[in-house]
Design a protein around this motif. Structure first.
Motif, short mmCIF file in Angstrom:
data_model
loop_
_atom_site.label_atom_id
_atom_site.label_comp_id
_atom_site.label_asym_id
_atom_site.label_seq_id
_atom_site.Cartn_x
_atom_site.Cartn_y
_atom_site.Cartn_z
N VAL A 160 -14.11 56.87 54.79
CA VAL A 160 -15.22 57.68 55.27
C VAL A 160 -16.41 57.47 54.34
O VAL A 160 -16.25 57.17 53.15
CB VAL A 160 -14.87 59.19 55.34
N ILE A 161 -17.60 57.61 54.91
CA ILE A 161 -18.83 57.48 54.14
C ILE A 161 -19.35 58.88 53.82
O ILE A 161 -19.45 59.73 54.71
CB ILE A 161 -19.90 56.69 54.93
N ALA A 162 -19.67 59.13 52.56
CA ALA A 162 -20.25 60.41 52.15
C ALA A 162 -21.68 60.20 51.69
O ALA A 162 -21.99 59.20 51.03
CB ALA A 162 -19.43 61.03 51.02
N LEU A 163 -22.56 61.13 52.05
CA LEU A 163 -23.95 61.06 51.62
C LEU A 163 -24.07 61.72 50.25
O LEU A 163 -23.57 62.83 50.03
CB LEU A 163 -24.85 61.76 52.64
N GLU A 164 -24.71 61.04 49.33
CA GLU A 164 -24.68 61.43 47.92
C GLU A 164 -25.19 62.85 47.64
O GLU A 164 -24.49 63.63 46.97
CB GLU A 164 -25.45 60.40 47.10
N PRO A 165 -26.36 63.25 48.14
CA PRO A 165 -26.80 64.62 47.84
C PRO A 165 -25.92 65.68 48.48
O PRO A 165 -25.75 66.77 47.93
CB PRO A 165 -28.24 64.66 48.38
N GLU A 166 -25.35 65.38 49.65
CA GLU A 166 -24.42 66.32 50.28
C GLU A 166 -23.19 66.52 49.41
O GLU A 166 -22.72 67.65 49.22
CB GLU A 166 -23.98 65.80 51.65
N ALA A 167 -22.66 65.41 48.91
CA ALA A 167 -21.47 65.49 48.05
C ALA A 167 -21.76 66.33 46.81
O ALA A 167 -20.97 67.20 46.43
CB ALA A 167 -21.02 64.08 47.66
N ALA A 168 -22.90 66.08 46.18
CA ALA A 168 -23.27 66.84 44.98
C ALA A 168 -23.41 68.32 45.30
O ALA A 168 -22.99 69.19 44.52
CB ALA A 168 -24.57 66.30 44.40
N SER A 169 -23.98 68.62 46.43
CA SER A 169 -24.16 70.01 46.85
C SER A 169 -22.81 70.71 47.03
O SER A 169 -22.63 71.85 46.60
CB SER A 169 -24.96 70.05 48.16
N LEU A 170 -21.86 70.00 47.64
CA LEU A 170 -20.52 70.58 47.83
C LEU A 170 -19.86 70.89 46.50
O LEU A 170 -19.27 71.96 46.32
CB LEU A 170 -19.64 69.60 48.61
N TYR A 171 -19.97 69.96 45.55
CA TYR A 171 -19.35 70.18 44.25
C TYR A 171 -19.95 71.41 43.57
O TYR A 171 -19.23 72.27 43.05
CB TYR A 171 -19.51 68.95 43.36
#
Length: 575
Positions: free
Chosen positions: A184-195
């Motif tokens: 799966v492809i994750a968008l970088e700012p979305e991933a950071a936001s989730l963390y």
């Protein structure tokens, strides 16, 4: 929620990369608990990220080393003047930034101007990170046999990348041995936001967990190459929804590196740096490594000092006939730069000038963003990414946006990696996205009195002129799409009565209401070939086409209304 045994993420950055993973039972107990690679850096230091640098053997097909090992090996080769036959690539991810018309076999140049296909360089890099991670996970499960199918892989990409670049990364990962169905492809700012949403407030005051449903915040993901920006709102159930389309630019930390190199070039004299890199690659690498360390420490009002390679000083004197010290004393920087022995001291004004263009670009863009009503109501700015660790950038953002709460997690550089693992375990945490482009299909229709399009010279079967190149929009830039939402189906007909297939050409544009596919700013993305083996009904046959835009990648669903069959068909985003 995924039932996969292990989620493994590869954060493939412009300047630094790494990998991390967690087992399902670990995620259930603590989503932020992620095992990340520990890289052996300079002078036996340990780093949680390694440079995105690859050394490829002279055969141009196999990898020798990656990260710090690649830098060290190449410096040793350069010192012995044996590096010319090897392929050395660093910071090559930016080759995919803002590219629309990529070809599958496009090439990139290494440090000495030799070319390899980008697909080779990217896939070998991903393969190294994948294999390195697999070795660690297998050690964690001890005697148990960990199968490839037990792992879901997550690969990070900037949110501002287009669909062509995303597909390139997907195919490079598949070349590296990752199965398409496991990726799966994750968008970088979305991933950071989730963390950052999952960091407990007891661990860090710089946590998003204090924000409540309805609160909105801007994510500033400042990396080495790009600055990636999205805006999120917290939903009632604690998930996240994007409320403004992803945006940003190429204002990352590499712009600071280039400004530093330009400054040294100015000090050394015309042509010196180019010759220095050509003849003393090992010393050049040492110089840029030293600056990388200083870059992370530089604060406003503080001078910076570091060593200048003796080889550079000697070369400058040979080429210009003057010592660097004399060159400095005659330059406009004579009051700001001093050279004592091999120690170069930059006053606070000159070192800030190295950062100034990058920081100004980021601030100017943010000021413009906050003029939009959807963004102006944000409660906070979340700063993540390696460049966000720069004290100068942090201080500037706080000064320019003092009315906003500025949140900088203690591990800002790892937020994307750890968030990508969380995303892999539960992709439904991102409930809504905003479409960046208007997507549509090139169509044709018969000229009529209600049509404003110019007719072509082509005559259809009824003897009437027709209009070609019509942009038939399926979704428009700025439209909100929920996770898994299917965009309204549109009906198309075959161009000829005996046609056994339809080839649909997909276009995109940043315009919200395009008319023709030939308009400026409209780009051809790719094709979808739809088989129609049953010719019954001739041109009256109907094909329903709908798009699924709720995820990080586009999917197309095709329904043959005549036969009642339907399937998903992948888009080929290549010229």
């Amino acid at each position: 929620m995924s039932d996969t045994l292990v989620v493994a993420a590869i954060d493939f950055g412009t300047t630094f990369s790494s990998w991390g993973f967690s087992f399902k039972h670990e995620f259930d107990l603590d989503p932020t608990k992620v095992t990340a690679k520990q890289w052996s850096g300079l002078e036996s230091t340990i780093s949680l990220k390694g440079p995105t640098t690859i050394l490829i053997n002279p055969d141009g097909k196999t990898i020798d080393s990656f990260g710090f090992d690649a830098e060290t090996k190449y410096a040793e080769l350069a010192e012995e003047n044996q590096h010319q036959k090897w392929y050395y690539f660093k910071r090559f991810k930016m080759q995919l930034f803002d590219k629309i018309g990529l070809q599958r076999d496009f090439t990139i140049e290494d440090a000495t101007g030799k070319s390899l296909t980008a697909r080779t360089v990217f896939s070998l890099s991903i393969k190294y990170l994948k294999d390195d991670l697999m070795d660690m996970t297998k050690r964690r499960v001890l005697d148990e046999h960990l199968r490839e199918d037990d792992i879901k892989w997550v690969l990070t990409v900037p949110a501002i990348w287009n669909d062509v670049a995303k597909q390139f990364m997907r195919e490079a990962a598949e070349d590296a041995g990752i199965k398409a169905e496991n990726l799966v492809i994750a968008l970088e700012p979305e991933a950071a936001s989730l963390y950052c949403r999952h960091i407990p407030t007891t661990i860090s005051d710089n946590s998003l967990s204090k924000l409540k449903p309805g609160n909105k915040y801007l994510i500033l993901d400042a990396g080495g190459g790009t600055v990636d920006i999205t805006v999120h709102e917290i939903t009632k159930n604690g998930n996240l929804k994007e409320i403004y389309k992803a945006n940003g630019g190429d204002w990352g930390g590499t712009k600071v590196d280039q400004a530093f190199e330009d400054l040294i070039s100015e000090i050394a004299g015309p042509g010196v740096m180019e010759k220095f890199k050509e003849d003393y690659m090992d010393a050049y690498l040492d110089l840029m490594k030293a600056f990388e360390v200083k870059k992370r420490e530089t604060k406003k009002g503080k001078p910076v000092a570091f060593k200048i390679p003796v080889a550079l000083m000697d070369l400058a004197e040979d080429m210009t006939g003057e010592k660097i010290r004399n060159t400095i004393s005659k330059s406009k920087h004579q009051e700001c730069i001093r050279l004592t022995g091999d120690k170069l001291r930059l006053d606070c004004d000159i070192i800030y000038g190295v950062f100034e263009k990058s920081i100004k670009s980021i601030n100017d863009h943010l000021h413009k963003l906050f003029e939009n009503p959807e963004v102006a109501i944000c409660d906070a700015i979340l700063m993540v990414g390696g460049y966000s660790e720069s004290p100068l950038l942090q201080e500037s953002i706080k000064e320019n946006f003092s009315s906003k709460k500025i949140i900088v997690p203690t591990d800002a550089g790892l937020a994307v990696l750890k968030g990508a693992v969380i995303y892999g375990h539960n992709p439904t945490l991102i409930a809504q996205r905003v479409c960046k482009y208007t997507y549509g299909i090139e169509t044709t229709h018969t000229q009529n009195s209600a049509c404003n399009h110019p007719p072509t010279k082509v005559i259809n079967m009824n003897g009437k002129p027709k209009c070609d190149g019509i942009f038939s929009s399926h979704i428009r830039a700025g439209d909100i799409v929920n996770l898994g939402e299917e965009i309204r189906e549109q009906i198309y007909h075959p161009p000829e009565p005996n046609a056994t297939a339809i080839s649909i050409t997909i276009y995109c544009t940043s315009k919200r209401y395009p008319d023709l596919v030939t308009e400026a700013g409209c780009y051809k993305l790719g094709n979808v070939d739809i088989p129609m083996p049953d010719t019954t009904g001739g041109c009256d046959r109907q094909i329903g086409v709908s798009f699924l835009f709720g995820g990080t990648e586009i999917e197309v669903k095709v329904r043959d209304i005549t036969t009642g069959t339907q399937k998903r068909i992948s888009v080929t985003f290549w010229g």
